[in-house]
Scaffold this motif. Structure first.
Motif, PDB file in Angstrom:
ATOM      1  N   LEU A  37     -34.723  65.772  22.346  1.00  0.00           N
ATOM      2  CA  LEU A  37     -34.220  65.193  23.060  1.00  0.00           C
ATOM      3  C   LEU A  37     -34.733  65.212  24.717  1.00  0.00           C
ATOM      4  O   LEU A  37     -34.771  64.758  25.296  1.00  0.00           O
ATOM      5  N   LYS A  38     -34.676  66.978  24.854  1.00  0.00           N
ATOM      6  CA  LYS A  38     -34.303  67.642  26.316  1.00  0.00           C
ATOM      7  C   LYS A  38     -36.260  67.402  26.377  1.00  0.00           C
ATOM      8  O   LYS A  38     -36.526  67.294  27.933  1.00  0.00           O
TER       9      LYS A  38
ATOM     10  N   PRO B 293     -21.788  58.121  20.958  1.00  0.00           N
ATOM     11  CA  PRO B 293     -23.217  58.155  21.455  1.00  0.00           C
ATOM     12  C   PRO B 293     -23.321  57.014  23.307  1.00  0.00           C
ATOM     13  O   PRO B 293     -22.201  56.163  22.917  1.00  0.00           O
TER      14      PRO B 293
ATOM     15  N   LEU C  98     -32.403  68.795  17.193  1.00  0.00           N
ATOM     16  CA  LEU C  98     -32.777  67.039  17.634  1.00  0.00           C
ATOM     17  C   LEU C  98     -32.186  67.428  19.178  1.00  0.00           C
ATOM     18  O   LEU C  98     -32.570  66.817  19.797  1.00  0.00           O
ATOM     19  N   TYR C  99     -31.270  67.674  19.945  1.00  0.00           N
ATOM     20  CA  TYR C  99     -30.901  68.292  21.112  1.00  0.00           C
ATOM     21  C   TYR C  99     -32.417  69.431  22.075  1.00  0.00           C
ATOM     22  O   TYR C  99     -32.337  68.058  22.844  1.00  0.00           O
TER      23      TYR C  99
ATOM     24  N   HIS D  68     -20.070  65.013  14.244  1.00  0.00           N
ATOM     25  CA  HIS D  68     -20.870  64.274  12.770  1.00  0.00           C
ATOM     26  C   HIS D  68     -19.946  64.532  11.507  1.00  0.00           C
ATOM     27  O   HIS D  68     -19.147  65.489  11.274  1.00  0.00           O
TER      28      HIS D  68
ATOM     29  N   THR E 105     -25.835  65.194  30.252  1.00  0.00           N
ATOM     30  CA  THR E 105     -25.369  66.277  30.017  1.00  0.00           C
ATOM     31  C   THR E 105     -27.159  66.537  30.713  1.00  0.00           C
ATOM     32  O   THR E 105     -27.626  67.210  31.008  1.00  0.00           O
TER      33      THR E 105
ATOM     34  N   LEU F 119     -33.410  77.390  29.103  1.00  0.00           N
ATOM     35  CA  LEU F 119     -31.727  77.156  28.777  1.00  0.00           C
ATOM     36  C   LEU F 119     -32.523  77.614  27.438  1.00  0.00           C
ATOM     37  O   LEU F 119     -33.331  77.778  26.636  1.00  0.00           O
ATOM     38  N   VAL F 120     -31.711  78.606  26.944  1.00  0.00           N
ATOM     39  CA  VAL F 120     -31.344  78.318  25.895  1.00  0.00           C
ATOM     40  C   VAL F 120     -30.446  78.442  24.812  1.00  0.00           C
ATOM     41  O   VAL F 120     -29.193  77.966  24.770  1.00  0.00           O
TER      42      VAL F 120
ATOM     43  N   ILE G  58     -21.497  59.549  14.129  1.00  0.00           N
ATOM     44  CA  ILE G  58     -21.061  60.090  15.663  1.00  0.00           C
ATOM     45  C   ILE G  58     -19.717  59.739  15.337  1.00  0.00           C
ATOM     46  O   ILE G  58     -19.880  58.420  16.457  1.00  0.00           O
TER      47      ILE G  58
ATOM     48  N   ASP H 214     -29.050  75.623  33.112  1.00  0.00           N
ATOM     49  CA  ASP H 214     -27.312  75.110  32.022  1.00  0.00           C
ATOM     50  C   ASP H 214     -26.567  75.948  32.810  1.00  0.00           C
ATOM     51  O   ASP H 214     -25.076  75.645  32.379  1.00  0.00           O
TER      52      ASP H 214
ATOM     53  N   ILE I 174     -18.923  65.518  20.724  1.00  0.00           N
ATOM     54  CA  ILE I 174     -19.437  64.842  19.931  1.00  0.00           C
ATOM     55  C   ILE I 174     -19.890  65.222  18.163  1.00  0.00           C
ATOM     56  O   ILE I 174     -20.203  66.379  17.955  1.00  0.00           O
TER      57      ILE I 174
HETATM   58  N1  LIG Z   1     -27.512  75.900  26.599  1.00  0.00           N
HETATM   59  C1  LIG Z   1     -27.364  74.768  25.401  1.00  0.00           C
HETATM   60  N2  LIG Z   1     -27.202  73.840  26.992  1.00  0.00           N
HETATM   61  C2  LIG Z   1     -26.503  72.282  26.245  1.00  0.00           C
HETATM   62  O1  LIG Z   1     -26.586  71.496  27.577  1.00  0.00           O
HETATM   63  C3  LIG Z   1     -26.471  72.280  25.074  1.00  0.00           C
HETATM   64  C4  LIG Z   1     -27.036  73.238  24.086  1.00  0.00           C
HETATM   65  N3  LIG Z   1     -26.618  74.726  24.728  1.00  0.00           N
HETATM   66  N4  LIG Z   1     -25.658  72.855  22.627  1.00  0.00           N
HETATM   67  C5  LIG Z   1     -25.860  72.050  22.290  1.00  0.00           C
HETATM   68  C6  LIG Z   1     -25.207  71.290  23.679  1.00  0.00           C
HETATM   69  C7  LIG Z   1     -25.131  69.867  22.979  1.00  0.00           C
HETATM   70  N5  LIG Z   1     -25.993  69.002  23.857  1.00  0.00           N
HETATM   71  C8  LIG Z   1     -26.424  67.772  23.965  1.00  0.00           C
HETATM   72  C9  LIG Z   1     -26.690  67.051  24.619  1.00  0.00           C
HETATM   73  C10 LIG Z   1     -27.244  65.566  24.536  1.00  0.00           C
HETATM   74  C11 LIG Z   1     -26.947  65.406  23.827  1.00  0.00           C
HETATM   75  C12 LIG Z   1     -26.825  63.328  23.887  1.00  0.00           C
HETATM   76  O2  LIG Z   1     -27.694  62.719  24.528  1.00  0.00           O
HETATM   77  N6  LIG Z   1     -26.755  62.743  23.122  1.00  0.00           N
HETATM   78  C13 LIG Z   1     -27.035  61.339  22.112  1.00  0.00           C
HETATM   79  C14 LIG Z   1     -26.752  61.327  20.687  1.00  0.00           C
HETATM   80  C15 LIG Z   1     -27.519  61.740  20.098  1.00  0.00           C
HETATM   81  C16 LIG Z   1     -27.627  62.298  18.784  1.00  0.00           C
HETATM   82  O3  LIG Z   1     -27.334  61.128  18.199  1.00  0.00           O
HETATM   83  O4  LIG Z   1     -26.746  63.452  18.103  1.00  0.00           O
HETATM   84  C17 LIG Z   1     -25.422  60.248  22.826  1.00  0.00           C
HETATM   85  O5  LIG Z   1     -24.572  60.939  22.732  1.00  0.00           O
HETATM   86  O6  LIG Z   1     -26.001  59.461  23.472  1.00  0.00           O
HETATM   87  C18 LIG Z   1     -25.782  65.782  22.690  1.00  0.00           C
HETATM   88  C19 LIG Z   1     -25.475  67.146  22.894  1.00  0.00           C
HETATM   89  C20 LIG Z   1     -26.213  69.949  24.950  1.00  0.00           C
HETATM   90  N7  LIG Z   1     -25.511  70.937  23.858  1.00  0.00           N
END
Ligand SMILES: Nc1nc(=O)c2c([nH]1)NC[C@@H]1CN(c3ccc(C(=O)N[C@@H](CCC(=O)O)C(=O)O)cc3)C=[N+]21
Length: 257
Positions: A22-23, A227, A18-19, A195, A234, A65-66, A207, A90, A193
Motif C-alpha cells: 500500500l505504501k 477499514p 500488504l501494508y 483480523h 497513516t 521506514l523499517v 477486519i 516514521d 486494525i
Molecule cells: N514502521 C512502521 N510504520 C508503520 O506505519 C506501520 C508499521 N511499521 N507496521 C504496521 C502498522 C500498520 N500500518 C497500517 C497502515 C495502513 C493501513 C491501511 O491503510 N489499512 C486499510 C485496510 C487495508 C487492509 O485491507 O488491511 C484501511 O484501514 O482502510 C493499515 C495499517 C502501518 N504500520
C-alpha cells in the motif's frame, strides 16, 4: 529529482507485506520514488543494519521506514536507532525524532479537518504502545488536552472511557469499545486494525477495529470507520513526512521534542 521513500521489510508476514505494498502504491501514485527491500525472516542484525546504512548514504532516499514488527531475534531499538534521524519519516527514532510518528499525526489530522479542538477536552487513549498510544498522548497534551492514558493494568477502563469527550482506541482488542462505553456526543477515533476469522469471506477473515462500530456510531457525534479511517491517514502522513524531508524545511511544529 523526486521524493524517495525506502521501505525495509524483514520476513513475509501477510499483513506487513500488504501494508508495504500500500505504501509503495501510494508513493508511486504521488510521483515519489519507491525503494522496497525484502529480507528473509532469518536475516542477521548485521545484514539489516547494512541495508539501512545504504539507505542513509543514498541521496535519492529522503525517507526510510523499517516495517514493524521485526522478527523476534532482532531488537527493534537497535535497528531504528541506525536510521538517519533526518530520514526517519516514521518518527520512531528512539532519541529525539524530528518527524511526528505517522499514526498519531493522522489522528490529529482527522480531528483538525473535522474542526474538533482538543484544547481543554478530556481525552481518553486506550493503549500505550511506543508507536501510537504513548506519542499520541504527548502530542495531545502539547495541544492542551487533559489526557488519560489507559493500558492493560488500568482499572475501570469502561468508566474512564465514559467520561471522555474524545475517545481514542489503539489497544488492538477487537470491538472492545461498546456503545455503552461512549458518552453521548463524544468523538471516537478507532486506531485498531484487527483480523478476525470469517468463513463467509473469501479471504477467510475480516477486519474490525477496537470499537464496535454498529453500536458506537449511534452514540458518538463523530467516529472513524475501520477499514477506511486511521489506516489510510497513516499512509498519507508517511507521504507528508517524506515530502517534508524532501523539501527539508521541517518546522518546529513538526518536532516531537
Ligand atoms: N514502521 C512502521 N510504520 C508503520 O506505519 C506501520 C508499521 N511499521 N507496521 C504496521 C502498522 C500498520 N500500518 C497500517 C497502515 C495502513 C493501513 C491501511 O491503510 N489499512 C486499510 C485496510 C487495508 C487492509 O485491507 O488491511 C484501511 O484501514 O482502510 C493499515 C495499517 C502501518 N504500520
Amino acid at each position: 529529482m523526486a521524493p524517495g521513500l525506502a521501505v525495509l521489510l524483514v520476513g513475509d508476514r501477510k499483513d506487513s507485506s500488504l501494508y508495504v505494498e500500500l505504501k509503495k502504491k501510494t508513493a508511486l501514485k504521488l510521483g515519489f520514488n519507491s525503494f522496497v527491500v525484502k529480507l528473509e525472516e532469518e536475516s542477521s542484525l548485521e545484514q539489516i543494519l547494512n541495508h539501512i546504512d545504504q539507505f542513509n548514504k543514498d541521496t535519492s532516499v529522503h525517507g526510510i521506514l523499517v516495517q514493524l514488527p521485526l522478527p523476534k531475534h532482532i531488537d527493534p531499538a537497535l535497528v531504528l536507532r541506525r536510521v538517519d534521524v533526518n530520514k526517519d519519516v516514521d518518527g520512531l527514532h528512539p532519541q529525539g525524532a524530528i518527524f511526528q510518528p505517522c499514526t498519531p499525526k493522522g489522528c490529529l489530522e482527522l480531528l483538525d479537518r473535522s474542526n474538533i479542538d482538543v484544547s481543554g477536552k478530556d481525552v481518553v487513549v486506550l493503549g500505550r504502545s511506543r508507536v501510537v498510544g504513548l506519542p499520541l498522548s504527548l502530542l495531545l497534551t502539547k495541544r492542551n488536552a487533559t489526557v488519560t492514558l489507559c493500558h492493560s493494568r488500568s482499572q475501570q477502563v469502561k468508566q474512564k472511557a465514559q467520561r471522555a469527550d474524545i475517545l481514542i482506541s489503539a489497544c488492538g482488542v477487537p470491538e472492545l469499545v461498546r456503545g455503552d462505553w461512549i458518552k453521548p456526543g463524544a468523538v471516537v477515533v478507532d486506531v485498531g486494525i484487527n483480523h478476525i476469522p470469517d468463513h463467509t469471506k473469501g479471504s477467510g477473515y475480516r477486519i474490525v477495529g477496537d470499537v464496535c462500530f454498529e453500536e458506537a456510531y449511534k452514540v458518538a457525534s463523530h467516529i472513524t470507520p475501520v477499514p477506511g479511517g486511521v489506516g489510510p491517514m497513516t499512509i498519507a502522513m508517511l507521504m507528508h513526512n517524506t515530502w517534508l524531508s524532501f523539501i527539508t524545511k521541517v518546522q518546529d511544529e513538526n518536532s516531537c521534542k
